[in-house]
Design a protein around this motif. Structure first.
Motif, PDB file in Angstrom:
ATOM      1  N   VAL A   1       0.840  -1.206   0.000  1.00  0.00           N
ATOM      2  CA  VAL A   1       0.000   0.000   0.000  1.00  0.00           C
ATOM      3  C   VAL A   1       0.872   1.251   0.000  1.00  0.00           C
ATOM      4  O   VAL A   1       0.481   2.291  -0.527  1.00  0.00           O
ATOM      5  CB  VAL A   1      -0.943  -0.029   1.228  1.00  0.00           C
ATOM      6  CG1 VAL A   1      -1.781   1.220   1.313  1.00  0.00           C
ATOM      7  CG2 VAL A   1      -1.819  -1.252   1.184  1.00  0.00           C
ATOM      8  N   ASP A   2       2.079   1.164   0.578  1.00  0.00           N
ATOM      9  CA  ASP A   2       2.983   2.306   0.579  1.00  0.00           C
ATOM     10  C   ASP A   2       3.279   2.780  -0.838  1.00  0.00           C
ATOM     11  O   ASP A   2       3.407   3.978  -1.080  1.00  0.00           O
ATOM     12  CB  ASP A   2       4.296   1.954   1.287  1.00  0.00           C
ATOM     13  CG  ASP A   2       4.094   1.672   2.769  1.00  0.00           C
ATOM     14  OD1 ASP A   2       3.044   2.072   3.306  1.00  0.00           O
ATOM     15  OD2 ASP A   2       4.989   1.053   3.384  1.00  0.00           O
ATOM     16  N   CYS A   3       3.391   1.854  -1.784  1.00  0.00           N
ATOM     17  CA  CYS A   3       3.662   2.220  -3.183  1.00  0.00           C
ATOM     18  C   CYS A   3       2.526   3.063  -3.754  1.00  0.00           C
ATOM     19  O   CYS A   3       2.764   4.032  -4.473  1.00  0.00           O
ATOM     20  CB  CYS A   3       3.857   0.970  -4.028  1.00  0.00           C
ATOM     21  SG  CYS A   3       5.312   0.032  -3.590  1.00  0.00           S
ATOM     22  N   VAL A   4       1.314   2.698  -3.430  1.00  0.00           N
ATOM     23  CA  VAL A   4       0.156   3.453  -3.920  1.00  0.00           C
ATOM     24  C   VAL A   4       0.175   4.860  -3.336  1.00  0.00           C
ATOM     25  O   VAL A   4      -0.059   5.848  -4.044  1.00  0.00           O
ATOM     26  CB  VAL A   4      -1.159   2.724  -3.563  1.00  0.00           C
ATOM     27  CG1 VAL A   4      -2.361   3.540  -3.959  1.00  0.00           C
ATOM     28  CG2 VAL A   4      -1.197   1.355  -4.195  1.00  0.00           C
TER      29      VAL A   4
ATOM     30  N   ALA B   1       2.905   6.878  -5.049  1.00  0.00           N
ATOM     31  CA  ALA B   1       2.487   7.239  -6.408  1.00  0.00           C
ATOM     32  C   ALA B   1       1.476   8.377  -6.384  1.00  0.00           C
ATOM     33  O   ALA B   1       1.558   9.321  -7.185  1.00  0.00           O
ATOM     34  CB  ALA B   1       1.908   6.020  -7.120  1.00  0.00           C
ATOM     35  N   ASN B   2       0.520   8.326  -5.456  1.00  0.00           N
ATOM     36  CA  ASN B   2      -0.472   9.408  -5.343  1.00  0.00           C
ATOM     37  C   ASN B   2       0.204  10.730  -4.986  1.00  0.00           C
ATOM     38  O   ASN B   2      -0.143  11.781  -5.530  1.00  0.00           O
ATOM     39  CB  ASN B   2      -1.523   9.067  -4.287  1.00  0.00           C
ATOM     40  CG  ASN B   2      -2.619   8.209  -4.839  1.00  0.00           C
ATOM     41  OD1 ASN B   2      -2.823   8.145  -6.037  1.00  0.00           O
ATOM     42  ND2 ASN B   2      -3.323   7.531  -3.960  1.00  0.00           N
ATOM     43  N   GLU B   3       1.159  10.693  -4.092  1.00  0.00           N
ATOM     44  CA  GLU B   3       1.867  11.908  -3.704  1.00  0.00           C
ATOM     45  C   GLU B   3       2.651  12.488  -4.878  1.00  0.00           C
ATOM     46  O   GLU B   3       2.659  13.699  -5.097  1.00  0.00           O
ATOM     47  CB  GLU B   3       2.801  11.626  -2.517  1.00  0.00           C
ATOM     48  CG  GLU B   3       2.090  11.339  -1.216  1.00  0.00           C
ATOM     49  CD  GLU B   3       1.281  12.525  -0.721  1.00  0.00           C
ATOM     50  OE1 GLU B   3       1.738  13.684  -0.854  1.00  0.00           O
ATOM     51  OE2 GLU B   3       0.172  12.290  -0.214  1.00  0.00           O
TER      52      GLU B   3
ATOM     53  N   LEU C   1       3.243  16.592  -8.994  1.00  0.00           N
ATOM     54  CA  LEU C   1       3.440  16.950 -10.403  1.00  0.00           C
ATOM     55  C   LEU C   1       2.304  17.822 -10.930  1.00  0.00           C
ATOM     56  O   LEU C   1       2.530  18.772 -11.684  1.00  0.00           O
ATOM     57  CB  LEU C   1       3.607  15.714 -11.262  1.00  0.00           C
ATOM     58  CG  LEU C   1       4.913  14.952 -11.096  1.00  0.00           C
ATOM     59  CD1 LEU C   1       4.877  13.645 -11.899  1.00  0.00           C
ATOM     60  CD2 LEU C   1       6.099  15.797 -11.508  1.00  0.00           C
ATOM     61  N   SER C   2       1.069  17.472 -10.539  1.00  0.00           N
ATOM     62  CA  SER C   2      -0.067  18.269 -11.021  1.00  0.00           C
ATOM     63  C   SER C   2      -0.041  19.663 -10.415  1.00  0.00           C
ATOM     64  O   SER C   2      -0.399  20.635 -11.082  1.00  0.00           O
ATOM     65  CB  SER C   2      -1.388  17.571 -10.707  1.00  0.00           C
ATOM     66  OG  SER C   2      -1.595  17.493  -9.323  1.00  0.00           O
ATOM     67  N   LYS C   3       0.424  19.814  -9.177  1.00  0.00           N
ATOM     68  CA  LYS C   3       0.549  21.159  -8.565  1.00  0.00           C
ATOM     69  C   LYS C   3       1.619  21.968  -9.274  1.00  0.00           C
ATOM     70  O   LYS C   3       1.456  23.167  -9.510  1.00  0.00           O
ATOM     71  CB  LYS C   3       0.857  21.030  -7.089  1.00  0.00           C
ATOM     72  CG  LYS C   3      -0.330  20.606  -6.263  1.00  0.00           C
ATOM     73  CD  LYS C   3       0.053  20.472  -4.785  1.00  0.00           C
ATOM     74  CE  LYS C   3      -1.136  19.966  -3.979  1.00  0.00           C
ATOM     75  NZ  LYS C   3      -0.781  19.754  -2.576  1.00  0.00           N
ATOM     76  N   LYS C   4       2.762  21.328  -9.605  1.00  0.00           N
ATOM     77  CA  LYS C   4       3.829  22.021 -10.313  1.00  0.00           C
ATOM     78  C   LYS C   4       3.380  22.456 -11.699  1.00  0.00           C
ATOM     79  O   LYS C   4       3.736  23.524 -12.172  1.00  0.00           O
ATOM     80  CB  LYS C   4       5.069  21.134 -10.429  1.00  0.00           C
ATOM     81  CG  LYS C   4       5.823  20.986  -9.138  1.00  0.00           C
ATOM     82  CD  LYS C   4       7.050  20.124  -9.317  1.00  0.00           C
ATOM     83  CE  LYS C   4       7.794  19.947  -8.005  1.00  0.00           C
ATOM     84  NZ  LYS C   4       8.959  19.067  -8.146  1.00  0.00           N
TER      85      LYS C   4
END
Length: 191
Positions: free
Chosen positions: A171-174, A177-179, A184-187
Motif C-alpha cells: 500500500v505504501d507504493c500506492v 504514487a499518489n503523492e 506533479l499536477s501542482k507544479k
C-alpha cells in the motif's frame, strides 16, 4: 423509419421491436459466417494437407519466443542455502508446535475439506467454495520453512520492492504514487 412523434408510446414500441429484429438478424448473419468458416476448414483443412501445415506452422512461428531480455537474478548465499536445506531440529519443531497449541492425538496428519457457501441458501455444489483444513503436521512444516525463509528474503528481494519485507507494505507504493502525481499536477498548475 422516421419517428414523427418521439413521445408516442406506439412509435417507441415499434422502434424497440425493430431494434430487437435488427439484432436478431445480425446475430443470425454472424452465426452463418462462423458456420461457413468451419465448413471451409473442414473441406480444405482435412483434404489439403498443405493448407493445414501452413496454418499450423504460421501459428507456431507467431507463438515462438525467439529471445528474452536477460534479467539479473539475485542468488542466495551458501550459508542461506545451507540454512534452508538443513534438517529440522527438534527445537524448531517443538517451538512451532507449542505456538500452534497442538494436542497429541491420532488425527495429527489428517486434513479436512469444508464447504463454505458462496451465496445464501446454497443448494448445488457450484454454490460452495471448498476450504482445505490442513492437518497440524503440514502447518508445522510450512511455518518452520517460512521462518527460515524470512531470514533469507533480504538477499533475494530488491531494495525497491515493497512486498515480503518487514516494515514495508504494498500500500505504501500506492501512497507514494499518489503523492508524486499530486505534486506533479501542482507544479504543472504553477507553470
Amino acid at each position: 423509419m422516421c419517428i414523427s412523434n418521439p413521445n408516442s408510446i406506439s412509435d417507441q414500441t415499434d422502434l424497440v421491436a425493430m431494434k430487437a429484429r435488427l439484432w436478431a438478424l445480425l446475430r443470425k448473419e454472424e452465426h452463418e459466417w462462423l458456420q461457413k468458416s468451419r465448413l471451409k476448414w473442414f473441406k480444405e483443412g482435412d483434404i489439403n494437407m498443405k493448407f493445414f501445415h501452413l496454418t499450423a506452422s504460421s501459428r507456431a512461428k507467431r507463438n515462438q519466443i525467439s529471445k528474452l531480455k536477460e534479467i539479473p537474478v539475485k542468488r542466495l548465499s551458501v550459508g542461506s542455502r545451507r540454512l534452508l536445506e538443513r534438517l529440522f531440529s527438534e527445537e524448531e519443531v517443538w517451538n512451532m508446535s507449542c505456538r500452534l497449541c497442538l494436542i497429541e492425538d491420532s488425527s495429527f496428519n489428517n486434513s479436512f475439506i469444508s464447504l463454505i457457501p458462496k451465496i445464501d441458501e446454497a443448494v448445488s455444489p457450484e454454490d460452495y467454495r471448498p476450504l482445505s483444513l490442513v492437518g497440524s503436521l503440514n502447518k508445522i512444516v510450512s511455518r518452520v520453512m517460512a521462518r527460515r525463509m524470512a531470514s533469507c528474503l533480504k538477499e533475494v528481494v530488491g531494495e525497491n520492492q515493497f512486498a515480503f519485507i518487514v516494515g514495508k507494505q504494498i500500500v505504501d507504493c500506492v501512497l507514494i504514487a499518489n503523492e508524486v502525481i499530486d505534486d506533479l499536477s501542482k507544479k504543472k498548475k504553477k507553470l
